[in-house]
Scaffold this motif. Structure first.
Motif, PDB file in Angstrom:
ATOM      1  N   ARG A  95       0.808  -1.216   0.000  1.00 10.14           N
ATOM      2  CA  ARG A  95       0.000   0.000   0.000  1.00 10.14           C
ATOM      3  C   ARG A  95       0.847   1.276   0.000  1.00 10.14           C
ATOM      4  NH1 ARG A  95      -4.773   1.013  -1.945  1.00 10.14           N
ATOM      5  NH2 ARG A  95      -6.297  -0.554  -1.407  1.00 10.14           N
ATOM      6  N   SER A  96       2.170   1.142   0.108  1.00 14.78           N
ATOM      7  CA  SER A  96       3.038   2.314   0.257  1.00 14.78           C
ATOM      8  C   SER A  96       3.400   2.906  -1.097  1.00 14.78           C
ATOM      9  CB  SER A  96       4.318   1.921   1.007  1.00 14.78           C
ATOM     10  OG  SER A  96       4.025   1.362   2.272  1.00 14.78           O
ATOM     11  N   LEU A  97       3.872   4.151  -1.042  1.00 15.09           N
ATOM     12  CA  LEU A  97       4.477   4.807  -2.192  1.00 15.09           C
ATOM     13  C   LEU A  97       5.927   5.105  -1.833  1.00 15.09           C
ATOM     14  CD1 LEU A  97       4.447   6.265  -4.955  1.00 15.09           C
ATOM     15  CD2 LEU A  97       3.697   8.331  -3.742  1.00 15.09           C
ATOM     16  N   ILE A  98       6.861   4.667  -2.688  1.00 18.56           N
ATOM     17  CA  ILE A  98       8.290   4.851  -2.430  1.00 18.56           C
ATOM     18  C   ILE A  98       8.869   5.779  -3.499  1.00 18.56           C
ATOM     19  CG2 ILE A  98      10.537   3.726  -2.259  1.00 18.56           C
ATOM     20  CD1 ILE A  98       9.140   1.208  -1.346  1.00 18.56           C
ATOM     21  N   ILE A  99       9.622   6.771  -3.031  1.00 23.03           N
ATOM     22  CA  ILE A  99      10.320   7.694  -3.922  1.00 23.03           C
ATOM     23  C   ILE A  99      11.815   7.534  -3.669  1.00 23.03           C
ATOM     24  CG2 ILE A  99      10.666  10.103  -4.554  1.00 23.03           C
ATOM     25  CD1 ILE A  99       7.882   9.036  -5.214  1.00 23.03           C
ATOM     26  N   LEU A 100      12.538   7.034  -4.662  1.00 22.29           N
ATOM     27  CA  LEU A 100      13.978   6.806  -4.529  1.00 22.29           C
ATOM     28  C   LEU A 100      14.704   7.680  -5.549  1.00 22.29           C
ATOM     29  CD1 LEU A 100      13.988   2.903  -4.305  1.00 22.29           C
ATOM     30  CD2 LEU A 100      14.119   4.519  -2.407  1.00 22.29           C
ATOM     31  N   ASP A 101      15.543   8.563  -5.063  1.00 21.50           N
ATOM     32  CA  ASP A 101      16.305   9.451  -5.943  1.00 21.50           C
ATOM     33  C   ASP A 101      17.783   9.126  -5.801  1.00 21.50           C
ATOM     34  OD1 ASP A 101      17.108  11.387  -7.639  1.00 21.50           O
ATOM     35  OD2 ASP A 101      16.335  13.087  -6.499  1.00 21.50           O
ATOM     36  N   GLU A 102      18.284   8.301  -6.699  1.00 20.44           N
ATOM     37  CA  GLU A 102      19.700   7.932  -6.716  1.00 20.44           C
ATOM     38  C   GLU A 102      20.094   7.072  -5.518  1.00 20.44           C
ATOM     39  OE1 GLU A 102      21.430   8.520  -9.248  1.00 20.44           O
ATOM     40  OE2 GLU A 102      20.475  10.193 -10.257  1.00 20.44           O
ATOM     41  N   ILE A 103      20.091   5.791  -5.689  1.00 20.21           N
ATOM     42  CA  ILE A 103      20.617   4.866  -4.674  1.00 20.21           C
ATOM     43  C   ILE A 103      21.955   4.340  -5.162  1.00 20.21           C
ATOM     44  CG2 ILE A 103      20.332   2.555  -3.721  1.00 20.21           C
ATOM     45  CD1 ILE A 103      17.524   3.080  -3.206  1.00 20.21           C
ATOM     46  N   GLY A 104      22.959   4.355  -4.279  1.00 12.51           N
ATOM     47  CA  GLY A 104      24.254   3.775  -4.598  1.00 12.51           C
ATOM     48  C   GLY A 104      25.265   4.729  -5.177  1.00 12.51           C
TER      49      GLY A 104
END
Length: 451
Positions: A274-283
């Protein structure tokens, strides 16, 4: 106005306070008239009556007129070009004024403190309720005003797993740059189809703005606001997780990369479908291969692990990640469109399907003012690196890489085993001991037959 400045209690509230005020005001009037009286009596036209906190009230006479000073004047202070005096009457009125004003301030403060205590005892709850109601009205009015002025739409909220936004905009960026037309973009996420959007494109093209505007649109919709879009259908989210920005934590001794990994770990442990994930540049805080490996592993985990299979937008400069979309069905690749004219990069700010194959980092460095010799040398080095085909090899490796067996099984397994569903529906508390043993035997036989 500060309560120490006085005049906070209206006239008529206290007879004693009114008398003290009258005494203070009458004394001030007597002193203000003193200057004219003494000028007339002494013939000194530039005679002054003044006051300061160090010496109180005084009569000031210039050095050239000292011979005309009356004998009853008492010298108080000698200055370079004048002398300051007092008289018995002036001292008496000074005492009256200062004492009266001090008592006035003290009484007013006592009345104020008492009034504040009475309000706290008898009216605090009503005042707080009123404040809460006004605050709520203020929020609604503010949201309504911005919605009307900026052409927001009324979102549709439901219990589905889809986030569908048409012509969405960033509510802050479009107002911060009123002279630059904001380019709207669509967004489509769903657990069953486009669960993860991998967004590639050059720096400054608008990837981070796009991520944030989707998150803000969902947030605004769920607090009851209209949203900056033409239409929006939001499947309710339980939480919005973000991993944005690069910063270290000197206080706890955590590097930029460590902070990034801690935040990512928190997301992977707590996100739900049910979540919303915002990932800006991992690693990006480590080596290329380590960062690429971690980024791909995170994408695979979010895709294949049913417990944390959240709707996700993942912006990255690892263009090799787009190859994962050929293996994992619920990954969609997006990129920010750019065009080149006369050797210059023009950012179109439009999110389009597909992956980017260039970062245009050298062009961005040129825009930032990096010296020409550095830009030319960077272009030479880039050409040599691309000629060796390292990036192409990484893409091929990402495409050919197999997933762990456990994740493959998770990906292909049925939604639920019939025996597990039967156990979930079993009312254990209602069974007698004999019925429980009989049911257990029945389930055991089914399990052996299935195996």
């Amino acid at each position: 106005m500060s309560i120490t400045e006085g005049n906070i209690i209206r006239a008529g509230f206290s007879a004693e306070l009114d008398q003290l005020r009258d005494a203070s005001q009458n004394g001030r009037k007597w002193i203000s008239d003193l200057e004219q009286r003494e000028r007339k009596r002494t013939g000194i036209n530039n005679l002054k009556v003044g006051f300061n906190k160090a010496t109180g009230y005084f009569i000031e006479i210039t050095t050239s007129n000292l011979s005309r000073a009356p004998k009853e004047y008492i010298r108080r202070q000698t200055l370079t070009n004048s002398e300051r005096y007092i008289t018995p009457d002036l001292k008496e009125y000074e005492t009256l004024i200062l004492n009266s004003q001090e008592r006035v301030n003290k009484m007013e403060n006592e009345f104020f403190v008492q009034l504040r205590s009475d309000i706290a005892i008898h009216a605090a709850e009503r005042i707080l309720d009123t404040a809460h109601a006004l605050a709520e009205i203020d929020v609604y009015q503010s949201l309504a005003e911005v919605a009307a002025k900026q052409n927001y739409c009324r979102p549709v909220l439901n219990n589905e797993d889809t986030i569908h936004i048409v012509a969405g905009r960033h509510p802050v960026v479009e107002q911060a740059q009123p002279d630059i037309p904001f380019i709207p973009n669509d967004a489509n996420l769903s657990n069953h189809d486009a669960q993860i959007g991998i967004i590639t494109g050059p720096n400054m093209a608008g990837k981070s703005t796009y991520l944030r505007q989707v998150a803000l649109t969902v947030l605004l919709a769920q607090i009851g606001s209209y949203v900056p879009a033409e239409t929006a259908v939001i499947g309710i989210v339980d939480r919005i997780f973000t991993r944005i920005g690069a910063q270290d934590d000197l206080a706890t001794g955590q590097s930029t990369f460590m902070v990034e990994m801690v935040e990512t770990a928190n997301i992977l442990h707590h996100a739900t479908p049910r979540s919303l994930i915002i990932l800006d540049e991992i690693g990006r805080g480590t080596s290329t291969y380590d960062g690429l490996a971690i980024a791909r592993a995170v994408v695979e985990y979010l895709h294949n692990n049913k417990r944390s299979g959240a709707r996700t937008l993942f912006a990255t400069h690892y263009h090799e990640l787009v190859e994962v979309a050929q293996i994992l069905p619920r990954i969609k690749c997006l990129n920010v469109a750019v065009t080149e004219e006369a050797g210059q990069v023009i950012f179109l700010r439009k999110i389009v399907p597909g992956g980017a194959d260039r970062s245009y980092g050298i062009h961005v460095a040129q825009l930032a003012g990096i010296p020409r010799p550095v830009i030319h040398r960077a272009e030479e080095i880039l050409e040599e690196l691309e000629r060796k085909g390292d990036a192409k090899m990484r893409r091929k490796t990402m495409r050919d890489m197999t997933m762990p067996v456990a994740w493959q099984m998770t990906l292909m397994a049925p939604e639920a085993h019939p025996l597990i569903e039967e156990l979930k529906e079993l009312a254990v508390d209602e069974l007698t001991p004999i019925e429980a043993i009989s049911k257990l035997y029945e389930l055991q036989q089914k399990a052996r037959k299935d195996s």
